[in-house]
Design a protein around this motif. Structure first.
Motif, mmCIF file in Angstrom:
data_model
loop_
_atom_site.group_PDB
_atom_site.id
_atom_site.type_symbol
_atom_site.label_atom_id
_atom_site.label_comp_id
_atom_site.label_asym_id
_atom_site.label_seq_id
_atom_site.Cartn_x
_atom_site.Cartn_y
_atom_site.Cartn_z
ATOM 1 N N ASP A 284 14.478 4.591 1.587
ATOM 2 C CA ASP A 284 14.306 5.819 2.715
ATOM 3 C C ASP A 284 12.952 6.428 2.781
ATOM 4 O OD1 ASP A 284 17.034 5.609 3.130
ATOM 5 O OD2 ASP A 284 17.547 7.144 1.730
ATOM 6 N N GLU A 285 12.321 6.703 1.684
ATOM 7 C CA GLU A 285 10.901 7.526 1.802
ATOM 8 C C GLU A 285 10.066 6.704 2.955
ATOM 9 O OE1 GLU A 285 9.608 9.383 -1.387
ATOM 10 O OE2 GLU A 285 7.538 9.539 -0.658
ATOM 11 N N LEU A 286 10.047 5.311 2.675
ATOM 12 C CA LEU A 286 9.197 4.660 3.594
ATOM 13 C C LEU A 286 9.562 4.819 5.185
ATOM 14 C CD1 LEU A 286 7.933 1.149 2.245
ATOM 15 C CD2 LEU A 286 6.621 3.407 2.838
ATOM 16 N N ARG A 287 11.017 4.695 5.377
ATOM 17 C CA ARG A 287 11.260 4.456 6.647
ATOM 18 C C ARG A 287 11.298 6.042 7.310
ATOM 19 N NH1 ARG A 287 15.825 6.942 8.353
ATOM 20 N NH2 ARG A 287 16.672 7.030 6.205
ATOM 21 N N VAL A 288 11.494 7.074 6.626
ATOM 22 C CA VAL A 288 11.113 8.405 7.156
ATOM 23 C C VAL A 288 9.719 8.725 7.427
ATOM 24 C CG1 VAL A 288 11.178 10.546 6.563
ATOM 25 C CG2 VAL A 288 13.432 9.552 5.961
ATOM 26 N N ALA A 289 8.914 8.302 6.619
ATOM 27 C CA ALA A 289 7.557 8.312 6.921
ATOM 28 C C ALA A 289 7.052 7.781 7.743
ATOM 29 C CB ALA A 289 6.604 7.862 5.497
ATOM 30 N N VAL A 290 7.464 6.528 8.192
ATOM 31 C CA VAL A 290 7.296 5.616 9.639
ATOM 32 C C VAL A 290 7.659 6.310 10.708
ATOM 33 C CG1 VAL A 290 7.668 3.456 10.390
ATOM 34 C CG2 VAL A 290 6.755 3.543 8.022
ATOM 35 N N GLU A 291 8.893 6.925 10.608
ATOM 36 C CA GLU A 291 9.544 7.260 11.716
ATOM 37 C C GLU A 291 8.811 8.627 11.964
ATOM 38 O OE1 GLU A 291 14.076 5.630 11.384
ATOM 39 O OE2 GLU A 291 13.630 7.753 11.100
ATOM 40 N N GLU A 292 8.674 9.436 11.266
ATOM 41 C CA GLU A 292 7.995 10.572 11.395
ATOM 42 C C GLU A 292 6.494 10.426 12.185
ATOM 43 O OE1 GLU A 292 9.698 13.774 8.248
ATOM 44 O OE2 GLU A 292 7.624 13.278 7.965
ATOM 45 N N ARG A 293 5.686 9.263 11.454
ATOM 46 C CA ARG A 293 4.524 9.279 12.146
ATOM 47 C C ARG A 293 4.469 8.770 13.596
ATOM 48 N NH1 ARG A 293 -0.179 10.578 9.476
ATOM 49 N NH2 ARG A 293 -2.043 9.245 9.861
ATOM 50 N N SER B 121 -6.815 2.897 4.264
ATOM 51 C CA SER B 121 -5.621 3.238 5.023
ATOM 52 C C SER B 121 -5.398 4.903 5.002
ATOM 53 C CB SER B 121 -4.413 2.752 4.287
ATOM 54 O OG SER B 121 -4.511 1.341 4.432
ATOM 55 N N ASP B 122 -4.622 5.429 5.875
ATOM 56 C CA ASP B 122 -4.477 6.982 5.795
ATOM 57 C C ASP B 122 -3.493 7.170 4.629
ATOM 58 O OD1 ASP B 122 -5.845 7.414 8.303
ATOM 59 O OD2 ASP B 122 -4.403 6.042 9.014
ATOM 60 N N ARG B 123 -2.412 6.375 4.240
ATOM 61 C CA ARG B 123 -1.742 6.727 3.155
ATOM 62 C C ARG B 123 -1.529 5.479 2.513
ATOM 63 N NH1 ARG B 123 3.001 10.401 5.730
ATOM 64 N NH2 ARG B 123 1.595 11.753 6.805
ATOM 65 N N ILE B 124 -1.495 5.717 1.127
ATOM 66 C CA ILE B 124 -1.014 4.382 0.291
ATOM 67 C C ILE B 124 0.300 4.812 -0.493
ATOM 68 C CG2 ILE B 124 -1.496 2.826 -1.566
ATOM 69 C CD1 ILE B 124 -4.479 3.637 -0.997
ATOM 70 N N TYR B 125 1.520 4.107 -0.152
ATOM 71 C CA TYR B 125 2.914 4.220 -0.768
ATOM 72 C C TYR B 125 2.771 3.071 -1.846
ATOM 73 C CZ TYR B 125 4.026 7.491 2.645
ATOM 74 O OH TYR B 125 4.223 8.716 3.628
ATOM 75 N N MET B 126 3.218 3.456 -2.816
ATOM 76 C CA MET B 126 3.312 2.525 -3.957
ATOM 77 C C MET B 126 4.805 2.407 -4.760
ATOM 78 S SD MET B 126 0.795 1.663 -7.435
ATOM 79 C CE MET B 126 0.814 0.323 -8.181
ATOM 80 N N LEU B 127 5.284 1.378 -4.897
ATOM 81 C CA LEU B 127 6.778 1.295 -5.458
ATOM 82 C C LEU B 127 6.609 1.488 -7.141
ATOM 83 C CD1 LEU B 127 9.988 0.746 -5.569
ATOM 84 C CD2 LEU B 127 9.168 -1.825 -5.578
ATOM 85 N N ARG B 128 7.478 2.643 -7.593
ATOM 86 C CA ARG B 128 7.168 2.650 -8.982
ATOM 87 C C ARG B 128 8.594 1.954 -9.658
ATOM 88 N NH1 ARG B 128 5.531 7.081 -11.789
ATOM 89 N NH2 ARG B 128 5.642 8.484 -9.865
ATOM 90 N N ASP B 129 8.304 0.641 -10.046
ATOM 91 C CA ASP B 129 9.258 -0.305 -10.561
ATOM 92 C C ASP B 129 9.584 -0.040 -11.838
ATOM 93 O OD1 ASP B 129 6.827 -1.498 -10.992
ATOM 94 O OD2 ASP B 129 7.610 -3.340 -11.344
ATOM 95 N N SER B 130 10.785 -0.501 -12.369
ATOM 96 C CA SER B 130 11.120 0.029 -13.695
ATOM 97 C C SER B 130 10.307 -0.934 -14.859
ATOM 98 C CB SER B 130 12.637 -0.114 -14.055
ATOM 99 O OG SER B 130 13.010 -1.253 -13.395
#
Lengths: 534, 534
Positions: free
Chosen positions: B458-467, B381-390
């Motif tokens: 939010d971060e995922l939504r913004v990244a997807v919309e921008e792309r 993938s071009d990017r990998i987003y990972m959730l940092r769960d507590s």
């Protein structure tokens, strides 16, 4: 946007005539300061704001890089920096690009790519280390210029960033090597490169270092001093004696409507037939530096001034043995700085020939002189036609310079690429002390066709006419694929992969259509995209 | 030419349904005979004359190559030949190409390129040697099909030739690997390749052998027998026990307007947002062969049926340790034929993913399962987003399959390409027995961003919309350049250099304009060219 527009581009310059760069020599350092005169574009129609560049700016840079090598061998490190307030370089001028023809855009990018490779060549082989001192905004082609330097330093002023905003702002690629140098040269992680190349505002400070985008950041107060220290450290690595420098004389060709004439090189134009004849004549004596500088200039004029010429017939005149002797001297003397610089320049010129998007036919006939370094001109051609004369006077010959000192962009010699199927053959030809007559050349695989005298004129005429009738785009693509057999390195990927994609994007409505992003840059309207992916 | 047209393409088939190929099994040989039914094009609008092919023909070929590997391991050599009178194959159907959208043309060529690489992969790694038995006219894509075979034999009947007439007749390139395989695979001398690729009538007989275009010629009377002998000789080289074969079950996904659902893979389409979510769910158990066959099919549907989807979000579901155990078994068992075939298929599918011209974002969240072979999906993938769960429950993990058994097109593993700047890192990650939580993954460079729960959506939504807002052409070019760091081999050059040039040519008026050569092929008018070279 017609040929008449580009015909105005001046390709020769001198530091005393620079409008956009200042060259300061303070051995062992030199500083190249970009302070673009926005009122002096290469052709009228746009302003060169924010240290943006056009062909005229890059012609000066290429001149400075060449003169530093030959005229200032005492220079061991070169600092490239910005001379305007808070800006290093904003990249290629967008209005210039948006109003240029497709053909000019492609050739402009090719030229700037070659200039950046010349910088890397100087760092790697000439003992002149280039450092980018990014003392302000470093955007797009500005960052690509920095990427061509051995090391990149960015001012840490809370504001200045490096960026590649082409994709988000213009709908085109950072095509002057940017994407390739990110992942291949600087080895930036591909996902970080992806984020960086889609982030219009770029990356600054510590993160730019962490992502490998720059080699260091310094606060404004220490910036100049730190760069100077680093440059002196690099300069101190170079201990080989060099100098004194020599002067690169003006070439000053005589240009008429159907010819460009230099001392040794002549480019004759057949506008109606869309062909040209490029003759290298060394019968008065072979001075490689002068001859290859002329050839280089002629190739640039061909690319930029005569874009309807589709086929170039390459000829040579001179004495084979004389050229071989000069080559032998170059080979034996290659440890000496000026000889090395001369051979490096010859190699760069031959790579410019490889990368020239015109069909190239070498014609080996009576009095021709394809020997050694001049044989490379034939080996760079798409085809080689040789006259089979009854006396066996028409001959070609190799020299030690065919053995790898004049490599192609992707690394191997032209003989190695030619004989990929039979690597020993390339070595045998280099080692061969006897010239090849037509029979021997054909036997050795050096010529495409050895043609009897009786058929010679007809066969050449038909080959030329057929070639000139084919689609220029298909030929450009075909030649770009057949010329570069073998594994590709980063340099080759800039021209092969990156430039080909950029050319595609330049021709797409999403970039250059009426509502394309490049067309509308700086205007209030938003671009409209056809969303289909390919 | 809208999406509705291509949406009709069937991608699954079976030998019993073939319309254009006949598959005859006669162990250790198999024969694939091309006898195109000209009345059965993949979509209405053209006739498939002279054994020319379209996507439907190539889907059958790809199916046959896959089934030979899995269902007929007793086959050790495959002869591809023509079933019509005096014609092997005339290449891609020109009328189909001329009336297709740019996006379809590009994806059609990509698919046929991948099929040819699958043939080479079978010759190189599966002990199934492919021979081209060119028993008649072998033109354009027909010769490119032959070039994908290990050996090429041409009938010597005074008439049959091999040819690449694209440049002279159509103003486009032999873009299905033709130019690259000529000079890089078969090592044809570049000037001979130049002559050959501009000669519409092609080359036949002895000269075709001398120029390395074919491996031999046989007269018609001995042709079949000679090919059979040669195939038996190659088959006899393969002595490793294989079999019994297994049946490749139908995938038969459920297709609705906004989803394609397989047993393990689901492709959800957000048409309005131009995004899709591709989820690989192995929580019911990991069957790599089935999972990767589904993934492969989903990628093809995405490319061919949904060309307005610009961004794909890749997700996984399942148990990390289970996947690692299955991978470990695959790794240990890789000497066994079926395991090897499974891993080879996984590798081909992942290369299909690398070469898919859509933005790819991997999302590592709760219940995700990016482990080992499934981790490769993230690494592609071009990017990998990972959730940092507590709680640190979100994890990724490596397996021995990340160590090079699933290579990219140009040879290295995805970890090697990712860590070009730090080669030891790739090895450390392969060797790491513990899973990586978000902190560890970030530290190791495995993720683009590890994002806290509070910012995640939010971060995922913004990244997807921008792309999704960026120029699709610029993204295609950017991704094609950032994904493939490192030296390029011939395979990579087909997709990088050759295909990029072809895409450019396809978008130029000289080929596809009203008076372009491709548009006018077969019509009485002559094409009109803009003669400017670029």
């Amino acid at each position: 946007m017609g040929p008449s527009r580009s015909a105005g581009y001046a390709l020769e310059t001198h530091p005393q005539q620079y409008r956009h760069w200042r060259l300061a020599i303070e051995p062992p350092l030199a500083t190249l300061t970009l302070a673009v005169d926005e009122e002096s574009p290469a052709v009228p129609g746009y302003k060169l704001k924010l240290n943006s560049y056009d062909l005229g700016v890059d012609v000066e840079l290429a001149d400075a890089v060449a003169r530093l090598r030959f005229e200032h061998p005492e220079v061991r490190a070169v600092i490239i920096t910005g001379g305007l307030d808070r800006v290093f370089c904003a990249g290629a001028n967008i209005h210039m690009l948006a109003t240029s023809s497709h053909s000019f855009k492609v050739n402009f990018c090719k030229y700037t790519n070659e200039t950046r490779l010349a910088i890397e060549d100087a760092s790697a082989h000439s003992g002149q280390h280039y450092l980018a001192a990014c003392n302000g905004t470093t955007a797009g082609g500005g960052y690509e210029l920095a990427l061509a330097c051995e090391e990149i330093y960015l001012v840490d002023d809370g504001n200045s960033a490096v960026s590649l905003p082409e994709v988000p702002l213009l709908g085109v690629l950072p095509g002057t090597g940017g994407l390739t140098r990110l992942v291949d040269k600087r080895k930036v992680r591909r996902d970080l490169a992806d984020v960086f190349a889609t982030l219009a505002e770029g990356i600054k400070g510590k993160r730019a270092v962490e992502w490998r985008l720059v080699d260091g950041v310094f606060p404004k107060s220490r910036f100049q001093e730190s760069l100077r220290e680093r440059a002196l450290t690099l300069a101190a690595l170079e201990t080989q004696p060099k100098g004194p420098g020599i002067v690169l004389e003006p070439l000053a060709p005589e240009v008429t409507s159907d010819a460009v004439r230099y001392r040794h090189v002549t480019l004759r134009l057949n506008h109606a037939g869309r062909t040209a004849e490029l003759t290298v004549n060394v019968s008065g004596g072979y001075s490689p530096l002068r001859v290859f500088r002329e050839l280089d200039d002629a190739l640039l004029r061909l690319r930029l001034h005569y874009d309807e010429i589709g086929l170039v017939i390459l000829k040579t005149r001179g004495d084979l043995e004389h050229v071989r002797q000069v080559d032998e001297d170059l080979y034996q003397g290659r440890g000496e700085w000026l000889t090395r610089e001369t051979v490096l320049l010859m190699a760069r010129t031959l790579r410019r020939l490889d990368l020239t998007a015109r069909s190239l036919f070498a014609v080996v006939d009576e009095h021709s002189c394809f020997a050694g370094s001049l044989l490379e001109i034939a080996l760079a051609s798409d085809r080689i036609y040789m006259l089979r004369d009854s006396e066996g006077c028409v001959r070609m010959a190799s020299s030690p310079l065919n053995g790898g000192l004049l490599p192609m962009t992707h690394g191997p010699s032209r003989l190695q690429v030619r004989f990929l199927a039979d690597p020993a053959r390339a070595e045998e030809i280099v080692a061969e002390s006897e010239p090849f007559d037509a029979g021997a050349a054909e036997e050795a695989g050096l010529v495409t066709a050895a043609v009897d005298e009786i058929d010679w004129e007809d066969e050449l005429r038909v080959a030329v006419e057929e070639r000139a009738s084919l689609s220029p785009d298909a030929l450009t693509g075909m030649e770009a694929n057949l010329r570069f057999a073998g594994a590709e390195n980063a340099d080759a990927k800039v021209f092969g992969r990156l430039s080909a994609w950029q050319n595609w994007i330049f021709s797409r409505p999403n970039a250059t259509g009426e509502r394309g992003a490049l067309t509308l840059y700086g205007k209030p309207e938003r671009p409209q995209f056809n969303w289909r992916r390919t």
